[in-house]
Design a protein around this motif. Structure first.
Motif, PDB file in Angstrom:
ATOM      1  N   UNK A  84       0.824  -1.217   0.000  1.00 10.59           N
ATOM      2  CA  UNK A  84       0.000   0.000   0.000  1.00 10.59           C
ATOM      3  C   UNK A  84       0.851   1.258   0.000  1.00 10.59           C
ATOM      4  N   UNK A  85       2.013   1.186   0.623  1.00 11.70           N
ATOM      5  CA  UNK A  85       2.906   2.342   0.658  1.00 11.70           C
ATOM      6  C   UNK A  85       3.821   2.417  -0.570  1.00 11.70           C
ATOM      7  N   UNK A  86       3.901   1.322  -1.323  1.00  8.20           N
ATOM      8  CA  UNK A  86       4.817   1.287  -2.467  1.00  8.20           C
ATOM      9  C   UNK A  86       4.147   1.608  -3.794  1.00  8.20           C
ATOM     10  N   UNK A  87       2.809   1.695  -3.802  1.00  6.90           N
ATOM     11  CA  UNK A  87       2.080   2.016  -5.029  1.00  6.90           C
ATOM     12  C   UNK A  87       2.584   3.339  -5.603  1.00  6.90           C
ATOM     13  N   UNK A  88       2.908   3.327  -6.880  1.00 10.16           N
ATOM     14  CA  UNK A  88       3.385   4.496  -7.622  1.00 10.16           C
ATOM     15  C   UNK A  88       4.707   5.057  -7.084  1.00 10.16           C
ATOM     16  N   UNK A  89       5.422   4.289  -6.259  1.00 11.60           N
ATOM     17  CA  UNK A  89       6.692   4.781  -5.716  1.00 11.60           C
ATOM     18  C   UNK A  89       7.849   4.589  -6.698  1.00 11.60           C
ATOM     19  N   UNK A  90       7.680   3.659  -7.644  1.00 10.85           N
ATOM     20  CA  UNK A  90       8.758   3.330  -8.559  1.00 10.85           C
ATOM     21  C   UNK A  90       9.738   2.311  -7.987  1.00 10.85           C
TER      22      UNK A  90
END
Length: 298
Positions: A84-90
C-alpha cells in the motif's frame, strides 16, 4: 570481459519481517538471506515489525531512504501494509509468503518455501500489477462483503490460524448466515442484487488456490465484481470444489461483472475485508482500479 559488479552498484534491499505471521517464528530468517540471496546483486538489511501498522511505517521510511527494493516477509496482511505504501513509488517490491492463504504470492507464482522465494529475488525480474482502491485503503488480491467478510472478522480473533481454523469458522457460520441486499454501481450502470457475498477481485483467488474469478488478470486495468447468489446449503461443498478446480465462473450461482469504477451500498452497516483483513463495519464503499501501479519481483 566479464562484468564485475562493484560494491557501490549493488541494489539496497530491505526485508520487513512480521515475526508471527502464519504462526511461524522467523528468528532464523536472516540466515536464509545470508545463504540464498546473491550478495553480488544486493546489499541487504533486515528489520522486524513489532505491531500492527509498523510494516507500513517501516516501508515509508525505506522509500525516503531510497532503498531499491523492499521485501514483505509475512502473510497477506503484512504484504498489504508494505504494498500500500509502495504504489506508484517506482520502487520494487519482493514477497516472501508466510501466511495462511498467500493469495497474491500464489497468483504471481512466487514459491511458498522461504528459501526458494529468497532465491527468486536474485532473478531481479519485475512485473507491474494493478491495485484496487477501497475508500481510503488499497487491496491487491480480493476485497469483499457479506459472508467472507464475516468469516474474516471471526478468523482474525481465532487462535487456531491456518486453513483448518478458517474451515472451522466457516462451518460454524454457514447455516445461520442470511444473504443481504446490495446496490452496485459499476462504470455508471446500476444493479441491485441479493447476495450471499460479493468479492471484488484484482487477482483470481482468495488464497489456498481457491479461485473466485478464474479468468481475472492482475494487470488488465479491471476489477472483477463476483456476486455469489443465495444457494441451497448442500451446494456449498460444490462451490468450494469448483473454486479449487478453477471453474466456479460457470456456475448459475455466480455472476461476474468487470469494471473500473465501482460503488457498493449495503442495505445496512456490515462487515467488509481487504485482502482477508477485516475493517470497521461500513455501509457504502467506493472502489476503483489503479492500473499498473506496483512493481513486484517475480
Amino acid at each position: 570481459m566479464a562484468f564485475k559488479r562493484d560494491v557501490l552498484s549493488r541494489e539496497r534491499i530491505l526485508f520487513i519481517v512480521n515475526p508471527i505471521s502464519g504462526g511461524e517464528d522467523k528468528i532464523r530468517f536472516p540466515e536464509l538471506v545470508d545463504k540464498f540471496l546473491d550478495q553480488k546483486i544486493f546489499d541487504a538489511e533486515i528489520v522486524f515489525s513489532e505491531y500492527g501498522g509498523h510494516a507500513s511505517y517501516l516501508t515509508e521510511e525505506a522509500i525516503m531512504q531510497e532503498y531499491d527494493c523492499i521485501v514483505a516477509v509475512g502473510g497477506d496482511g503484512t504484504i498489504n501494509e508494505v504494498a500500500s505504501k509502495m504504489v506508484f513509488s517506482g520502487r520494487k517490491m519482493g514477497i516472501i509468503p508466510c501466511g495462511s492463504g498467500n493469495g497474491l504470492a500464489r497468483t504471481l507464482n512466487i514459491p511458498l518455501k522461504k528459501e526458494k522465494a529468497v532465491q527468486l529475488l536474485n532473478r531481479n525480474t519485475v512485473r507491474t500489477i494493478d491495485s484496487g482502491k477501497f475508500n481510503n485503503k488499497r487491496f491487491f488480491n480480493v476485497a469483499g462483503f457479506g459472508f467472507d467478510a464475516r468469516i474474516s472478522a471471526l478468523f482474525a480473533d481465532n487462535a487456531q490460524r491456518g486453513l483448518k481454523g478458517y474451515v472451522v469458522s466457516v462451518l460454524k457460520e454457514i447455516s445461520r448466515y442470511e444473504p443481504k441486499i446490495y446496490r452496485l454501481y459499476i462504470d455508471g450502470k446500476k444493479y441491485e442484487r441479493k447476495a450471499f457475498m460479493i468479492s471484488v477481485a484484482n487477482s483470481s483467488q482468495y488464497g489456498n488456490n481457491a479461485h473466485i474469478s478464474p479468468k481475472a488478470r492482475i494487470d488488465d486495468g479491471l476489477l472483477d465484481v463476483c456476486i455469489i447468489k443465495p444457494f441451497p446449503l448442500y451446494w456449498f461443498p460444490v462451490l468450494i470444489a469448483r473454486m479449487l478446480l478453477k471453474n466456479v465462473d460457470g456456475s448459475k450461482y455466480l455472476e461476474i461483472i468487470k469494471g473500473k469504477n465501482i460503488k457498493i451500498e449495503q442495505e445496512e452497516i456490515g462487515p467488509v475485508h481487504i485482502d482477508g483483513e477485516p475493517l470497521t463495519e461500513i455501509k457504502q464503499i467506493d472502489i476503483n482500479v489503479e492500473h499498473l501501479s506496483l512493481k513486484v519481483l517475480v
